[in-house]
Scaffold this motif. Structure first.
Motif, PDB file in Angstrom:
ATOM      1  N   ALA A  10     159.800  38.656  18.917  1.00 41.98           N
ATOM      2  CA  ALA A  10     159.372  38.221  17.590  1.00 41.98           C
ATOM      3  C   ALA A  10     159.154  36.722  17.597  1.00 41.98           C
ATOM      4  O   ALA A  10     159.642  36.009  18.443  1.00 41.98           O
ATOM      5  CB  ALA A  10     160.432  38.595  16.556  1.00 41.98           C
ATOM      6  N   ARG A  11     158.405  36.243  16.631  1.00 39.88           N
ATOM      7  CA  ARG A  11     158.193  34.816  16.515  1.00 39.88           C
ATOM      8  C   ARG A  11     159.506  34.163  16.106  1.00 39.88           C
ATOM      9  O   ARG A  11     160.433  34.838  15.684  1.00 39.88           O
ATOM     10  CB  ARG A  11     157.069  34.566  15.510  1.00 39.88           C
ATOM     11  CG  ARG A  11     155.719  35.049  16.051  1.00 39.88           C
ATOM     12  CD  ARG A  11     154.611  34.894  15.034  1.00 39.88           C
ATOM     13  NE  ARG A  11     153.324  35.210  15.619  1.00 39.88           N
ATOM     14  CZ  ARG A  11     152.870  36.448  15.786  1.00 39.88           C
ATOM     15  NH1 ARG A  11     153.613  37.477  15.433  1.00 39.88           N
ATOM     16  NH2 ARG A  11     151.680  36.659  16.335  1.00 39.88           N
ATOM     17  N   PRO A  12     159.623  32.787  16.211  1.00 42.81           N
ATOM     18  CA  PRO A  12     160.906  32.116  16.110  1.00 42.81           C
ATOM     19  C   PRO A  12     161.851  32.627  15.041  1.00 42.81           C
ATOM     20  O   PRO A  12     163.013  32.805  15.307  1.00 42.81           O
ATOM     21  CB  PRO A  12     160.511  30.656  15.874  1.00 42.81           C
ATOM     22  CG  PRO A  12     159.218  30.518  16.604  1.00 42.81           C
ATOM     23  CD  PRO A  12     158.529  31.861  16.433  1.00 42.81           C
ATOM     24  N   VAL A  46     161.179  45.130  16.184  1.00 43.24           N
ATOM     25  CA  VAL A  46     159.893  45.718  15.815  1.00 43.24           C
ATOM     26  C   VAL A  46     159.249  44.802  14.782  1.00 43.24           C
ATOM     27  O   VAL A  46     159.747  44.663  13.664  1.00 43.24           O
ATOM     28  CB  VAL A  46     160.067  47.139  15.237  1.00 43.24           C
ATOM     29  CG1 VAL A  46     158.720  47.693  14.768  1.00 43.24           C
ATOM     30  CG2 VAL A  46     160.695  48.066  16.269  1.00 43.24           C
ATOM     31  N   ARG A  47     158.173  44.166  15.172  1.00 43.68           N
ATOM     32  CA  ARG A  47     157.494  43.231  14.272  1.00 43.68           C
ATOM     33  C   ARG A  47     156.456  43.925  13.400  1.00 43.68           C
ATOM     34  O   ARG A  47     156.130  43.457  12.310  1.00 43.68           O
ATOM     35  CB  ARG A  47     156.829  42.133  15.108  1.00 43.68           C
ATOM     36  CG  ARG A  47     156.238  40.996  14.316  1.00 43.68           C
ATOM     37  CD  ARG A  47     155.669  39.930  15.231  1.00 43.68           C
ATOM     38  NE  ARG A  47     154.661  40.483  16.133  1.00 43.68           N
ATOM     39  CZ  ARG A  47     153.393  40.654  15.805  1.00 43.68           C
ATOM     40  NH1 ARG A  47     152.973  40.369  14.588  1.00 43.68           N
ATOM     41  NH2 ARG A  47     152.528  41.150  16.665  1.00 43.68           N
ATOM     42  N   GLY A  63     152.304  42.011  20.775  1.00 45.79           N
ATOM     43  CA  GLY A  63     153.727  41.976  21.095  1.00 45.79           C
ATOM     44  C   GLY A  63     154.615  42.326  19.926  1.00 45.79           C
ATOM     45  O   GLY A  63     154.384  41.890  18.801  1.00 45.79           O
ATOM     46  N   GLY A  64     155.623  43.152  20.184  1.00 45.28           N
ATOM     47  CA  GLY A  64     156.588  43.506  19.155  1.00 45.28           C
ATOM     48  C   GLY A  64     156.201  44.703  18.313  1.00 45.28           C
ATOM     49  O   GLY A  64     156.907  45.048  17.365  1.00 45.28           O
ATOM     50  N   GLU A  65     155.103  45.388  18.652  1.00 42.12           N
ATOM     51  CA  GLU A  65     154.690  46.536  17.839  1.00 42.12           C
ATOM     52  C   GLU A  65     155.389  47.811  18.299  1.00 42.12           C
ATOM     53  O   GLU A  65     155.657  48.004  19.483  1.00 42.12           O
ATOM     54  CB  GLU A  65     153.179  46.764  17.944  1.00 42.12           C
ATOM     55  CG  GLU A  65     152.328  45.651  17.347  1.00 42.12           C
ATOM     56  CD  GLU A  65     151.970  44.589  18.358  1.00 42.12           C
ATOM     57  OE1 GLU A  65     151.138  43.714  18.034  1.00 42.12           O
ATOM     58  OE2 GLU A  65     152.532  44.617  19.490  1.00 42.12           O
ATOM     59  N   GLU A  92     153.948  43.917  25.806  1.00 41.77           N
ATOM     60  CA  GLU A  92     155.270  43.662  25.206  1.00 41.77           C
ATOM     61  C   GLU A  92     155.453  44.412  23.906  1.00 41.77           C
ATOM     62  O   GLU A  92     155.969  43.882  22.914  1.00 41.77           O
ATOM     63  CB  GLU A  92     155.490  42.162  24.995  1.00 41.77           C
ATOM     64  CG  GLU A  92     155.470  41.360  26.285  1.00 41.77           C
ATOM     65  CD  GLU A  92     155.781  39.888  26.072  1.00 41.77           C
ATOM     66  OE1 GLU A  92     155.774  39.449  24.898  1.00 41.77           O
ATOM     67  OE2 GLU A  92     156.055  39.200  27.052  1.00 41.77           O
ATOM     68  N   ALA A  93     155.011  45.667  23.899  1.00 47.55           N
ATOM     69  CA  ALA A  93     155.264  46.521  22.737  1.00 47.55           C
ATOM     70  C   ALA A  93     156.760  46.760  22.609  1.00 47.55           C
ATOM     71  O   ALA A  93     157.495  46.754  23.597  1.00 47.55           O
ATOM     72  CB  ALA A  93     154.521  47.848  22.889  1.00 47.55           C
TER      73      ALA A  93
END
Length: 545
Positions: A10-12, A46-47, A63-65, A92-93
Motif C-alpha cells: 500500500a502507499r505510505p 488489499v488496496r 499493486g495491492g489489488e 504485486e497483487a
C-alpha cells in the motif's frame, strides 16, 4: 522538508484491508471461501478489488489489488493458468479469488501450485457469489477508511502545528502522538540511540529493556506493529521516530508516524531559525537549532534520566533500560556521580566528548549540572574524575567552577544516593570555593562543618539561631559587610587573604571588621564567639540556597 516512513504494497498511509479481513466479511463468508495457497500471506493489504477475466490481467494492475475471476478464459490451458498466477505475482497483487463453477468445479492444481510457489494467497469460493457484492462491500469500506484517515491526518497535523506555534517543547508533541497511537513512541539518532520517549512509563520501559537488539530486528514484518518514520531536513537524515507495538490499523499508524515526523522536522527548522534570530534564553527545553543539531535532544534525554535518578521518583532498577538505551554503558561498570556548579550544561557534556569519557551530563536546576561517568572496573576513577574537572576549568569562564563528586559506585542501585551526595557537596561550597582553597574535585570529606550545617538548614532551631546571631547585620543598612565576614571566616580569619580577595587595603579591612563586631556585639578574636558566628553564617547561607 521531507519525511519518509516504511511502506508496504500500500502507499505510505493509504487505508487498506488485509486479505484476512476481507475473507472475514459477512458477505464473503456466504460464498464459503477456502484458502488453497499462500495461507501465510493473508495479512497482505488489499488496496482495491478488481474483477478481471483477461489472461494478461497483470498489465492492468498497480499493486495491492484483490483480483476476482471465474477463470473462463483459462480453462483447459495449463500454461495460461500458470502464467496468470505469475503475472499477478509480478504485478504485486494482494490475492486472487477464483469462483468455482462451470470453468473450474474444483481448485485447479496448476494454479494452486504456482500460487504457493509465489506466495500469492489464492482463495476459491465454493458457492456461487455475485462479485459485484464483494466489490461494493470492500470498496465502500476502503472509501470510508480513506475519508477517516484524511480527517485524522488533518486533525493530527492541526493539533501538532498548533502546539509548535504555541512554543510547546518536543516532549509535548511526542506525548500527543503517543496518545493518538496508543503505544510507546521513541525518537532515536541514526545509531539507534534513544533521544526521547513518550507513552505509558511501564510500556516504554518494556520497549527499552533490550532496545539495541529489538530496534534492529523489529519492523521487518508488516504486522508486528513497529512503524518507523525517517526524520530528514534539506536532504539530510538525522533521526528516526518509531511507533513501538502499534495495535491499530497499520495505515493509521503510518499516518501518525508521518504526521509526527513532519512536526518534529518543522519544530527543528523553526528552532533553528530562532537560534539565528536570537531566540530567548528561556526557549522551551528540547528545542533544536542549527548549531547543536541533536545535542539538545540528547541533553533533554539525559536530563530526564538524571533528574529521575536524583529525585528518586523512579526506582534506579527501572531506569536501567533507559540508561542503556540512551547509550550509557551499564554492564560491569563503575559509576562516578558528579555535580558541577555551572550555568551552561553544554560545557561539561562537551568536555566529556573531547576526553572520550563515557558518560552523560545534563542541567538540573539552579546552575547545577549532573554528570554520571561510566568507567570500566580497571580504570582509575579518581584520576579520570580529576582530569575531567581540570579540563573543565580550562574552558572559558569556568576557572572557578566547582566540581563535586561522590565516591565511585559499583552498583547501579547506589547511583541516586551518590548523585544526591555530590549535589549536597556542590551546594555546600558554592559561594566560597575560592576562599576555601578546595581541590579540583570536592568530596564530602572536604566540606566538614559546612556540609553538616547544610543538612540541618531546615531545622527551626538552626534557623532561629542564625537569625539571632546575625541580626545586627541582617537588619542594618550595611548588608555588604556580610561578604567580608564570610570571606574572613572561610579563610580562617586570615586578614591578608581577606583583604586581597576583596581588593581593599589592610586598614580598610580593619575598619570593616570593627563595624561587623560592633553590629554583632562579638569579639571575632575570641575562638568560641567567632565559631558561633561562623556556624550562624553557614546556616544563613544554606537557607538562602
Amino acid at each position: 522538508m521531507t519525511t519518509t516512513s516504511q511502506t508496504s504494497a500500500a502507499r505510505p498511509w493509504e487505508p487498506a484491508l488485509s486479505v484476512r479481513q476481507v475473507l472475514g466479511l459477512e458477505r464473503v463468508r456466504a460464498g464459503q471461501p477456502e484458502v488453497v495457497a499462500g495461507a501465510h500471506r493473508l495479512d497482505r493489504p488489499v488496496r482495491w478489488v478488481h474483477v478481471a477475466e483477461a489472461a494478461d490481467v497483470g498489465v492492468m494492475l498497480s499493486g495491492g489489488e484483490m483480483v476476482l475471476t471465474t477463470g473462463v478464459l483459462l480453462a483447459g490451458d495449463e500454461d495460461k493458468q500458470g502464467e496468470y498466477i505469475r503475472s499477478l505475482d509480478r504485478a504485486e497483487a494482494a490475492a486472487v479469488v477464483l469462483g468455482l463453477g462451470r470453468a473450474f468445479p474444483a481448485p485447479p492444481e496448476v494454479m494452486r501450485r504456482a500460487a504457493e510457489r509465489c506466495g500469492l494467497p489464492m482463495v476459491v469460493l465454493h458457492r456461487p457469489f455475485p462479485f459485484a457484492e464483494l466489490t461494493e462491500e470492500v470498496q465502500s469500506r476502503l472509501l470510508r477508511r480513506k475519508f477517516a484517515a484524511v480527517s485524522l491526518s488533518e486533525a493530527v497535523r492541526t493539533e501538532l502545528t498548533g502546539l509548535i506555534t504555541a512554543g510547546a517543547p518536543v516532549q509535548r508533541l511526542l506525548d500527543e502522538v503517543a496518545r493518538h497511537a496508543g503505544c510507546p513512541v521513541v525518537v532515536t539518532n541514526l545509531a539507534h540511540r534513544v533521544l526521547a520517549t513518550a507513552g505509558e512509563r511501564a510500556a516504554v520501559d518494556d520497549v527499552l529493556r533490550d532496545w539495541e537488539r529489538i530496534a534492529r530486528q523489529a519492523g521487518a514484518g508488516p504486522a508486528d506493529g513497529w512503524i518507523r518514520a525517517e526524520l530528514s531536513c534539506r536532504g539530510e537524515r538525522w533521526g528516526r521516530l518509531v511507533l513501538c507495538g502499534h495495535r491499530g490499523e497499520r495505515a493509521t499508524g503510518r499516518l501518525l508516524a508521518d504526521r509526527a515526523a513532519e512536526a518534529l522536522v518543522l519544530h527543528r527548522m523553526l528552532a533553528g531559525d530562532g537560534a539565528h534570530a536570537g531566540a530567548p534564553a528561556g526557549a522551551p527545553a528540547g528545542t533544536l537549532n542549527a548549531r547543536d543539531g541533536w545535542d539538545s535532544w540528547e541533553e533533554q534525554s539525559a536530563r530526564s534520566l538524571l533528574t529521575d535518578l536524583v529525585t528518586g521518583a523512579v526506582p534506579a532498577r527501572q531506569l536501567l533500560p533507559r540508561a542503556r538505551a540512551a547509550g550509557l554503558p551499564v554492564n560491569r561498570r563503575v559509576f562516578v556521580p558528579l555535580v558541577v556548579r555551572e550555568r551552561e550544561p553544554a560545557r561539561p557534556a562537551r568536555v566529556l566528548r573531547r576526553l572520550g569519557l563515557p558518560g552523560i551530563a545534563a542541567g538540573l536546576a539552579d546552575d547545577r549540572v549532573a554528570v554520571l561517568l561510566s568507567l570500566a572496573p580497571d580504570q582509575d576513577a579518581p584520576a579520570l574524575t580529576a582530569h575531567f574537572a581540570t579540563r573543565l576549568r580550562t574552558e572559558p569562564g569556568c576557572d572557578r567552577t566547582v566540581v563535586a563528586a561522590a565516591d565511585a559506585r559499583a552498583d547501579w542501585a547506589d547511583v541516586p544516593a551518590g548523585l544526591r551526595e555530590a549535589r549536597h557537596v556542590a551546594d555546600a561550597v558554592a559561594d566560597c570555593a575560592t576562599a576555601l582553597g578546595l581541590p579540583p574535585v570536592v568530596r564530602l570529606r572536604d566540606v566538614h562543618l559546612r556540609g553538616l550545617v547544610r543538612l540541618l538548614r531546615d531545622d527551626p532551631h538552626v534557623q532561629s539561631f542564625a537569625e539571632r546571631e546575625l541580626d545586627g547585620l541582617l537588619r542594618g543598612p550595611d548588608r555588604d559587610l556580610l561578604p567580608v565576614l564570610r570571606t574572613y571566616l572561610a579563610t580562617g580569619r586570615n586578614k591578608s587573604r581577606t583583604a586581597q580577595l576583596h581588593h581593599v587595603s589592610r586598614p580598610a579591612l580593619y575598619r570593616r571588621l570593627e563595624a561587623i563586631q560592633g553590629r554583632l556585639g562579638v569579639d571575632l578574636d575570641d575562638f568560641e564567639q567567632a565559631a558561633s558566628v561562623h556556624i550562624a553564617l553557614l546556616a544563613h547561607d544554606a537557607q538562602q540556597g
